[in-house]
Scaffold this motif. Sequence first.
Motif, PDB file in Angstrom:
ATOM      1  N   GLU A 313      72.679  11.942   6.842  1.00 61.93           N
ATOM      2  CA  GLU A 313      71.881  12.827   7.718  1.00 61.93           C
ATOM      3  C   GLU A 313      70.387  12.583   7.550  1.00 61.93           C
ATOM      4  O   GLU A 313      69.579  12.932   8.422  1.00 61.93           O
ATOM      5  CB  GLU A 313      72.188  14.300   7.400  1.00 61.93           C
ATOM      6  CG  GLU A 313      73.628  14.722   7.684  1.00 61.93           C
ATOM      7  CD  GLU A 313      74.564  14.471   6.522  1.00 61.93           C
ATOM      8  OE1 GLU A 313      75.724  14.943   6.584  1.00 61.93           O
ATOM      9  OE2 GLU A 313      74.156  13.801   5.546  1.00 61.93           O
ATOM     10  N   ALA A 314      70.013  11.973   6.424  1.00 58.82           N
ATOM     11  CA  ALA A 314      68.591  11.751   6.132  1.00 58.82           C
ATOM     12  C   ALA A 314      67.907  10.937   7.219  1.00 58.82           C
ATOM     13  O   ALA A 314      66.727  11.177   7.529  1.00 58.82           O
ATOM     14  CB  ALA A 314      68.445  11.044   4.782  1.00 58.82           C
ATOM     15  N   LEU A 315      68.609   9.983   7.808  1.00 54.64           N
ATOM     16  CA  LEU A 315      67.964   9.094   8.771  1.00 54.64           C
ATOM     17  C   LEU A 315      67.400   9.865   9.959  1.00 54.64           C
ATOM     18  O   LEU A 315      66.235   9.673  10.338  1.00 54.64           O
ATOM     19  CB  LEU A 315      68.945   8.024   9.254  1.00 54.64           C
ATOM     20  CG  LEU A 315      68.362   7.030  10.265  1.00 54.64           C
ATOM     21  CD1 LEU A 315      67.189   6.262   9.669  1.00 54.64           C
ATOM     22  CD2 LEU A 315      69.445   6.065  10.756  1.00 54.64           C
ATOM     23  N   GLU A 316      68.206  10.728  10.551  1.00 50.97           N
ATOM     24  CA  GLU A 316      67.719  11.510  11.695  1.00 50.97           C
ATOM     25  C   GLU A 316      66.516  12.350  11.292  1.00 50.97           C
ATOM     26  O   GLU A 316      65.518  12.431  12.029  1.00 50.97           O
ATOM     27  CB  GLU A 316      68.830  12.408  12.235  1.00 50.97           C
ATOM     28  CG  GLU A 316      68.372  13.277  13.404  1.00 50.97           C
ATOM     29  CD  GLU A 316      69.462  14.184  13.952  1.00 50.97           C
ATOM     30  OE1 GLU A 316      69.163  14.964  14.885  1.00 50.97           O
ATOM     31  OE2 GLU A 316      70.617  14.111  13.454  1.00 50.97           O
ATOM     32  N   SER A 323      58.082  10.588  13.842  1.00 48.92           N
ATOM     33  CA  SER A 323      57.674  10.630  15.253  1.00 48.92           C
ATOM     34  C   SER A 323      56.636  11.709  15.529  1.00 48.92           C
ATOM     35  O   SER A 323      55.894  11.617  16.517  1.00 48.92           O
ATOM     36  CB  SER A 323      58.901  10.843  16.146  1.00 48.92           C
ATOM     37  OG  SER A 323      59.428  12.160  16.001  1.00 48.92           O
ATOM     38  N   LYS A 324      56.558  12.713  14.668  1.00 53.56           N
ATOM     39  CA  LYS A 324      55.549  13.756  14.833  1.00 53.56           C
ATOM     40  C   LYS A 324      54.156  13.277  14.419  1.00 53.56           C
ATOM     41  O   LYS A 324      53.153  13.864  14.818  1.00 53.56           O
ATOM     42  CB  LYS A 324      55.930  14.991  14.013  1.00 53.56           C
ATOM     43  CG  LYS A 324      57.178  15.702  14.507  1.00 53.56           C
ATOM     44  CD  LYS A 324      57.589  16.818  13.559  1.00 53.56           C
ATOM     45  CE  LYS A 324      58.895  17.478  13.993  1.00 53.56           C
ATOM     46  NZ  LYS A 324      59.347  18.500  13.008  1.00 53.56           N
ATOM     47  N   GLU A 325      54.104  12.229  13.602  1.00 49.92           N
ATOM     48  CA  GLU A 325      52.826  11.764  13.062  1.00 49.92           C
ATOM     49  C   GLU A 325      52.396  10.401  13.582  1.00 49.92           C
ATOM     50  O   GLU A 325      51.245  10.003  13.378  1.00 49.92           O
ATOM     51  CB  GLU A 325      52.901  11.708  11.530  1.00 49.92           C
ATOM     52  CG  GLU A 325      53.215  13.045  10.877  1.00 49.92           C
ATOM     53  CD  GLU A 325      53.191  12.980   9.364  1.00 49.92           C
ATOM     54  OE1 GLU A 325      52.178  12.480   8.816  1.00 49.92           O
ATOM     55  OE2 GLU A 325      54.176  13.406   8.731  1.00 49.92           O
ATOM     56  N   LEU A 326      53.300   9.676  14.236  1.00 50.72           N
ATOM     57  CA  LEU A 326      53.000   8.314  14.654  1.00 50.72           C
ATOM     58  C   LEU A 326      53.567   8.054  16.037  1.00 50.72           C
ATOM     59  O   LEU A 326      54.770   8.190  16.256  1.00 50.72           O
ATOM     60  CB  LEU A 326      53.613   7.322  13.653  1.00 50.72           C
ATOM     61  CG  LEU A 326      53.356   5.838  13.891  1.00 50.72           C
ATOM     62  CD1 LEU A 326      51.869   5.514  13.767  1.00 50.72           C
ATOM     63  CD2 LEU A 326      54.174   5.000  12.901  1.00 50.72           C
ATOM     64  N   GLU A 327      52.706   7.686  16.972  1.00 48.82           N
ATOM     65  CA  GLU A 327      53.139   7.438  18.347  1.00 48.82           C
ATOM     66  C   GLU A 327      53.377   5.943  18.567  1.00 48.82           C
ATOM     67  O   GLU A 327      52.637   5.275  19.282  1.00 48.82           O
ATOM     68  CB  GLU A 327      52.093   7.971  19.330  1.00 48.82           C
ATOM     69  CG  GLU A 327      51.963   9.499  19.302  1.00 48.82           C
ATOM     70  CD  GLU A 327      50.996  10.024  20.347  1.00 48.82           C
ATOM     71  OE1 GLU A 327      50.424   9.189  21.104  1.00 48.82           O
ATOM     72  OE2 GLU A 327      50.778  11.245  20.409  1.00 48.82           O
ATOM     73  N   LEU A 328      54.412   5.449  17.925  1.00 50.19           N
ATOM     74  CA  LEU A 328      54.819   4.061  18.092  1.00 50.19           C
ATOM     75  C   LEU A 328      56.329   4.004  18.281  1.00 50.19           C
ATOM     76  O   LEU A 328      57.047   4.854  17.754  1.00 50.19           O
ATOM     77  CB  LEU A 328      54.459   3.235  16.849  1.00 50.19           C
ATOM     78  CG  LEU A 328      53.004   2.840  16.606  1.00 50.19           C
ATOM     79  CD1 LEU A 328      52.887   2.078  15.286  1.00 50.19           C
ATOM     80  CD2 LEU A 328      52.451   1.995  17.747  1.00 50.19           C
ATOM     81  N   TYR A 354      74.970   8.632  15.214  1.00 54.16           N
ATOM     82  CA  TYR A 354      74.942   9.816  16.065  1.00 54.16           C
ATOM     83  C   TYR A 354      73.589  10.519  15.944  1.00 54.16           C
ATOM     84  O   TYR A 354      73.070  11.071  16.922  1.00 54.16           O
ATOM     85  CB  TYR A 354      76.086  10.759  15.698  1.00 54.16           C
ATOM     86  CG  TYR A 354      77.388  10.458  16.404  1.00 54.16           C
ATOM     87  CD1 TYR A 354      77.989  11.387  17.249  1.00 54.16           C
ATOM     88  CD2 TYR A 354      78.029   9.226  16.241  1.00 54.16           C
ATOM     89  CE1 TYR A 354      79.186  11.107  17.901  1.00 54.16           C
ATOM     90  CE2 TYR A 354      79.214   8.933  16.887  1.00 54.16           C
ATOM     91  CZ  TYR A 354      79.784   9.878  17.716  1.00 54.16           C
ATOM     92  OH  TYR A 354      80.973   9.582  18.368  1.00 54.16           O
ATOM     93  N   GLY A 355      73.021  10.495  14.740  1.00 55.52           N
ATOM     94  CA  GLY A 355      71.689  11.077  14.556  1.00 55.52           C
ATOM     95  C   GLY A 355      70.629  10.320  15.326  1.00 55.52           C
ATOM     96  O   GLY A 355      69.724  10.918  15.933  1.00 55.52           O
ATOM     97  N   VAL A 356      70.719   8.989  15.319  1.00 59.24           N
ATOM     98  CA  VAL A 356      69.778   8.169  16.096  1.00 59.24           C
ATOM     99  C   VAL A 356      69.886   8.507  17.575  1.00 59.24           C
ATOM    100  O   VAL A 356      68.876   8.658  18.276  1.00 59.24           O
ATOM    101  CB  VAL A 356      70.049   6.666  15.861  1.00 59.24           C
ATOM    102  CG1 VAL A 356      69.267   5.815  16.859  1.00 59.24           C
ATOM    103  CG2 VAL A 356      69.687   6.272  14.433  1.00 59.24           C
ATOM    104  N   ILE A 360      67.041   9.882  20.340  1.00 60.59           N
ATOM    105  CA  ILE A 360      66.741   9.248  21.628  1.00 60.59           C
ATOM    106  C   ILE A 360      66.892  10.253  22.763  1.00 60.59           C
ATOM    107  O   ILE A 360      66.067  10.311  23.685  1.00 60.59           O
ATOM    108  CB  ILE A 360      67.654   8.028  21.842  1.00 60.59           C
ATOM    109  CG1 ILE A 360      67.323   6.934  20.819  1.00 60.59           C
ATOM    110  CG2 ILE A 360      67.523   7.491  23.264  1.00 60.59           C
ATOM    111  CD1 ILE A 360      68.306   5.775  20.806  1.00 60.59           C
ATOM    112  N   ASP A 361      67.941  11.070  22.702  1.00 63.13           N
ATOM    113  CA  ASP A 361      68.162  12.088  23.736  1.00 63.13           C
ATOM    114  C   ASP A 361      67.012  13.095  23.781  1.00 63.13           C
ATOM    115  O   ASP A 361      66.754  13.697  24.822  1.00 63.13           O
ATOM    116  CB  ASP A 361      69.478  12.817  23.484  1.00 63.13           C
ATOM    117  CG  ASP A 361      70.687  11.918  23.721  1.00 63.13           C
ATOM    118  OD1 ASP A 361      70.546  10.903  24.440  1.00 63.13           O
ATOM    119  OD2 ASP A 361      71.763  12.208  23.174  1.00 63.13           O
ATOM    120  N   ASP A 362      66.321  13.269  22.657  1.00 67.25           N
ATOM    121  CA  ASP A 362      65.169  14.172  22.601  1.00 67.25           C
ATOM    122  C   ASP A 362      63.857  13.429  22.809  1.00 67.25           C
ATOM    123  O   ASP A 362      62.778  13.916  22.441  1.00 67.25           O
ATOM    124  CB  ASP A 362      65.146  14.905  21.254  1.00 67.25           C
ATOM    125  CG  ASP A 362      66.271  15.922  21.125  1.00 67.25           C
ATOM    126  OD1 ASP A 362      66.784  16.366  22.178  1.00 67.25           O
ATOM    127  OD2 ASP A 362      66.646  16.257  19.984  1.00 67.25           O
TER     128      ASP A 362
END
Length: 423
Positions: A313-316, A323-328, A354-356, A360-362
């Motif tokens: 679960e750590a990966l998600e 993603s909150k700190e880096l727009e890449l 599934y976490g990935v 992406i869906d978000d």
Amino acid sequence: MQEFLLGAATSAYQVEGNNVYSDFWLMEQAEHTSFKERSGDAVDHYNHYEEDIRLMKKAGMNAYRFSIEWARIEPEKGRYNDGAIAHYRKVLECCHENGITPVVTMHHFSSPVWLIRENGWENEKVVGYFRDYCVYVTAQLGDIMEYVCTINEANMRLQVTSVMRTMLKNMGVNLQVGMNFELPEEYAVGEREISEILGGVKKANTFMAPCTPEGDLLIMEAHEAARDAMKAKCPHLKIGLTLSLHDIQPVTGGEQSAKEIWNEEFTHYLPYIQKDDFFGLQNYTRMLVNAEGELPVPDGKQCTQMGYEFYPEALEHVIRTVSKELELPIIVTENGVATLDDQERIEYLQTALYGVKRCIDDNVPVIGYLHWSLFDNFEWQLGYSKKFGLIEVDRSMQERKPKESFYKMAAIWKTAHTRRDER
């Protein structure tokens, strides 16, 4: 729309075999070495790459992250090996012939011995040395490269430094790389032996050695210099680096500790990667912290062969935090589990993938997932006992034996899409 990069990753030193000009090869050969065994022929990927890449295609993968061995390309300072360059061109061409997008890493932990003789990654000259090597490779191979990671886990030296501090406090150790902390009594003798072989340097400042704050920043300067020079030579290249990140979870009173550890692992690097084209995210587990720092794995929790918690679960969680700190755009350049039970690997893959997909869906810009590792390979100082691979290898015959997980990964990813589409 760009096709999602789904595949696996390796590093040259861990799979090619016989990287005799590399610093780790020298240290393996020492009589009182900290390496539990020698790499030798490894899984001989240097000679079996065509077979291996065809297998990836058969399993439904479309991307392969591998590294170019600096010591093969430049075995002596300023002298480049045309044969090595020709070899890596063949690897790249084989990827393209099989519909596999290559993701090339320019430095994956191992360095030329000559660099370490010059104080390695604590010598400010490393910035120019690394840039020049990257420019040479780009001039020779840039026409068939696309994604490039300059430096693998650019924060690893700082993480090793942090682990050393943690050990002194007799607290938990959580390092996402194969280092041997059960050192032989003669280890100090081995250190002196290596120093003599290197010409009397006081310390072998390899990429897995603890670093000074100045050494940490030298890595980022090397990244920026290489990135800018490679882009100038081949503007089409998409260039980034990778960082080793934990899912840092504070328990009661650990909020400030968690913030400080995350700053050391990630935040303080942000100024140096803003001009990158993507970010390589590498995660294997979580880290629980209290006010004093990192905590051991809680009693009763499942652990991997590496000794850290089985926690896919750590990966998600880490993707969302980054993603909150880096727009890449984000490529998961490593994620996996060391286990003797392939069903555990399948379980890990399913949860992670599934976490990935939820990210992406978000609208989190994840553009790839590259599993670590393609093979059961040489896990640095820990040798061949740690099984990260999708493929088992009988090293006596160099026979490839794909595991069930090897063929399941693409199916799991497809199912994650189907179930989302049905909702």
